[in-house]
Design a protein around this motif. Sequence first.
Motif, PDB file in Angstrom:
ATOM      1  N   GLN A 219       0.820  -1.206   0.000  1.00 21.55           N
ATOM      2  CA  GLN A 219       0.000   0.000   0.000  1.00 21.55           C
ATOM      3  C   GLN A 219       0.863   1.269   0.000  1.00 21.55           C
ATOM      4  O   GLN A 219       0.598   2.224  -0.746  1.00 21.55           O
ATOM      5  CB  GLN A 219      -0.926  -0.016   1.221  1.00 21.55           C
ATOM      6  N   ILE A 220       1.911   1.262   0.812  1.00 16.21           N
ATOM      7  CA  ILE A 220       2.802   2.446   0.830  1.00 16.21           C
ATOM      8  C   ILE A 220       3.397   2.633  -0.564  1.00 16.21           C
ATOM      9  O   ILE A 220       3.434   3.737  -1.110  1.00 16.21           O
ATOM     10  CB  ILE A 220       3.934   2.285   1.871  1.00 16.21           C
ATOM     11  N   GLN A 221       3.863   1.506  -1.138  1.00 15.48           N
ATOM     12  CA  GLN A 221       4.513   1.613  -2.447  1.00 15.48           C
ATOM     13  C   GLN A 221       3.533   2.095  -3.520  1.00 15.48           C
ATOM     14  O   GLN A 221       3.907   2.873  -4.403  1.00 15.48           O
ATOM     15  CB  GLN A 221       5.131   0.259  -2.828  1.00 15.48           C
ATOM     16  N   GLU A 222       2.280   1.660  -3.436  1.00  8.72           N
ATOM     17  CA  GLU A 222       1.265   2.135  -4.383  1.00  8.72           C
ATOM     18  C   GLU A 222       1.171   3.657  -4.342  1.00  8.72           C
ATOM     19  O   GLU A 222       1.040   4.333  -5.347  1.00  8.72           O
ATOM     20  CB  GLU A 222      -0.120   1.565  -4.009  1.00  8.72           C
ATOM     21  N   ASP A 223       1.223   4.191  -3.116  1.00 11.09           N
ATOM     22  CA  ASP A 223       1.010   5.628  -2.929  1.00 11.09           C
ATOM     23  C   ASP A 223       2.256   6.466  -3.225  1.00 11.09           C
ATOM     24  O   ASP A 223       2.152   7.587  -3.702  1.00 11.09           O
ATOM     25  CB  ASP A 223       0.561   5.919  -1.485  1.00 11.09           C
ATOM     26  N   THR A 224       3.436   5.934  -2.875  1.00 10.22           N
ATOM     27  CA  THR A 224       4.639   6.782  -2.944  1.00 10.22           C
ATOM     28  C   THR A 224       5.678   6.319  -3.961  1.00 10.22           C
ATOM     29  O   THR A 224       6.466   7.128  -4.452  1.00 10.22           O
ATOM     30  CB  THR A 224       5.368   6.822  -1.584  1.00 10.22           C
ATOM     31  N   GLY A 225       5.778   5.017  -4.201  1.00  6.09           N
ATOM     32  CA  GLY A 225       6.832   4.490  -5.075  1.00  6.09           C
ATOM     33  C   GLY A 225       8.227   4.668  -4.498  1.00  6.09           C
ATOM     34  O   GLY A 225       9.215   4.578  -5.226  1.00  6.09           O
ATOM     35  N   GLY A 226       8.339   4.869  -3.193  1.00  2.00           N
ATOM     36  CA  GLY A 226       9.644   5.210  -2.622  1.00  2.00           C
ATOM     37  C   GLY A 226      10.537   4.061  -2.198  1.00  2.00           C
ATOM     38  O   GLY A 226      11.701   4.269  -1.873  1.00  2.00           O
ATOM     39  N   PHE A 227      10.009   2.831  -2.194  1.00  2.00           N
ATOM     40  CA  PHE A 227      10.858   1.707  -1.785  1.00  2.00           C
ATOM     41  C   PHE A 227      11.722   1.245  -2.952  1.00  2.00           C
ATOM     42  O   PHE A 227      11.221   0.999  -4.048  1.00  2.00           O
ATOM     43  CB  PHE A 227      10.021   0.509  -1.322  1.00  2.00           C
ATOM     44  N   THR A 228      13.002   1.073  -2.701  1.00  2.00           N
ATOM     45  CA  THR A 228      13.872   0.518  -3.741  1.00  2.00           C
ATOM     46  C   THR A 228      13.841  -0.998  -3.737  1.00  2.00           C
ATOM     47  O   THR A 228      14.083  -1.625  -4.768  1.00  2.00           O
ATOM     48  CB  THR A 228      15.338   0.941  -3.513  1.00  2.00           C
ATOM     49  N   ALA A 229      13.592  -1.602  -2.575  1.00  2.00           N
ATOM     50  CA  ALA A 229      13.712  -3.061  -2.488  1.00  2.00           C
ATOM     51  C   ALA A 229      12.939  -3.602  -1.297  1.00  2.00           C
ATOM     52  O   ALA A 229      12.667  -2.878  -0.335  1.00  2.00           O
ATOM     53  CB  ALA A 229      15.181  -3.448  -2.327  1.00  2.00           C
ATOM     54  N   PHE A 230      12.627  -4.893  -1.401  1.00  2.00           N
ATOM     55  CA  PHE A 230      12.027  -5.613  -0.278  1.00  2.00           C
ATOM     56  C   PHE A 230      13.000  -6.715   0.146  1.00  2.00           C
ATOM     57  O   PHE A 230      13.508  -7.462  -0.692  1.00  2.00           O
ATOM     58  CB  PHE A 230      10.689  -6.233  -0.681  1.00  2.00           C
ATOM     59  N   ILE A 231      13.253  -6.785   1.453  1.00  2.00           N
ATOM     60  CA  ILE A 231      14.285  -7.690   1.963  1.00  2.00           C
ATOM     61  C   ILE A 231      13.730  -8.539   3.100  1.00  2.00           C
ATOM     62  O   ILE A 231      13.605  -8.059   4.228  1.00  2.00           O
ATOM     63  CB  ILE A 231      15.502  -6.862   2.472  1.00  2.00           C
ATOM     64  N   PRO A 232      13.328  -9.767   2.804  1.00  2.00           N
ATOM     65  CA  PRO A 232      12.855 -10.632   3.890  1.00  2.00           C
ATOM     66  C   PRO A 232      14.003 -11.379   4.570  1.00  2.00           C
ATOM     67  O   PRO A 232      14.934 -11.833   3.908  1.00  2.00           O
ATOM     68  CB  PRO A 232      11.914 -11.618   3.177  1.00  2.00           C
ATOM     69  N   TRP A 233      13.950 -11.473   5.881  1.00  2.00           N
ATOM     70  CA  TRP A 233      14.931 -12.226   6.667  1.00  2.00           C
ATOM     71  C   TRP A 233      14.175 -13.230   7.523  1.00  2.00           C
ATOM     72  O   TRP A 233      13.039 -12.991   7.865  1.00  2.00           O
ATOM     73  CB  TRP A 233      15.623 -11.344   7.699  1.00  2.00           C
ATOM     74  N   SER A 234      14.873 -14.253   7.970  1.00  2.00           N
ATOM     75  CA  SER A 234      14.226 -15.124   8.949  1.00  2.00           C
ATOM     76  C   SER A 234      14.854 -14.877  10.323  1.00  2.00           C
ATOM     77  O   SER A 234      16.048 -14.595  10.438  1.00  2.00           O
ATOM     78  CB  SER A 234      14.373 -16.587   8.537  1.00  2.00           C
TER      79      SER A 234
END
Length: 343
Positions: A219-234
């Motif tokens: 949702q944030i990305q839909e509104d702003t487009g500001g994320f460069t990447a998504f990084i999942p960790w365990s």
Amino acid sequence: MMTRAEAIDFFRSDDLIGIGMAADAVRRKLHPENVVSYIIDRNINYTNFCTEYCSFCAFYRPMGHTEGYILPHETIFGKIQETIDLGGTGILMQGGLHPDLKIDWYEDLLRSIKQRFEIHCHCFSAPEITNIADVSGLSIRDTIARLRDSGLDSIPGGGAEILDDAVRHRISRLKCSTQDWIDVHRVAHSLGMRTTATMMFGCGETIEQRVNHLEVVRQIQEDTGGFTAFIPWSFQRENTSLGRFVKEEATAVEYLKTLAIARLYLPNIVNVQSSWVTQGLKTCQLGLRFGGNDVGSIMIEENVVSAAGAHHRASEEELRRIIRDAGFTPKQRDTLYRTYYLN
Ligand code: SF4
């Protein structure tokens, strides 16, 4: 775009290869040039003093503890010089939430770095920003704007863990809320600053709570487009108090499935990182066929997840080899995911 119900179905499915192939198709569409990127940078943890007592964290020391530290500027400069000497382009500087360090301390640190070095400063996750704002009596917007004017280039997604307050209440009760994390990233984006989004899963959350996290980020990305990447960790449990309750770390299957579902759920985020730090090189390599298009950092120094039992190491040559062997062209990138290096 994938619906919440579809994501939950995928998490419950045993068709790991099918999910991976669907994610790989999204990755191919976004990265048709078959490149997998990595960065050479360094984590600098300027202090390990912290007032938050998160149960998954083995890094912090309470105020007054004999093992607590604040790094002197000269030590930080030395680490940056080493990073540059090794071909590094950025630093990821994060620390505990110190109750006495006000914004002037951070401004002074950033300025003194920028006066000496040409280096990208990817620093201060959302909980640190809210802490700096609190102890300095400033709004989030003024805090970020002042840090930016002092040399802050982008903000890391740390401190997200699972963006669901029921989970946060259980594992990091004192640390910033889901809404605080959202506010920091939205404000940063509105000021023209790029940030990353992370997720630490496998800390006892439900599948629905994991999907809540993905939904917040989308949702944030839909509104702003500001994320460069998504990084999942365990979650890494060694030496943590949460590890007494969550006895089983996420397996490779769990990791690959979560990575692939993240790739499918977030087609609006260009880059998804496959992590070797928590999963090891071999699972990281497989992750490149489960939606990952980046292997993260060579990490000249890392203190936070290694304190919690992740001791994997990788050289640039090893990372390039696992990328090539998986059928991709390795390319060094900078913190903003620009792979203009001729390699
Ligand atoms: S995760 Fe961050 S905020 Fe929580 S205890 Fe560790 S250093 Fe402090």
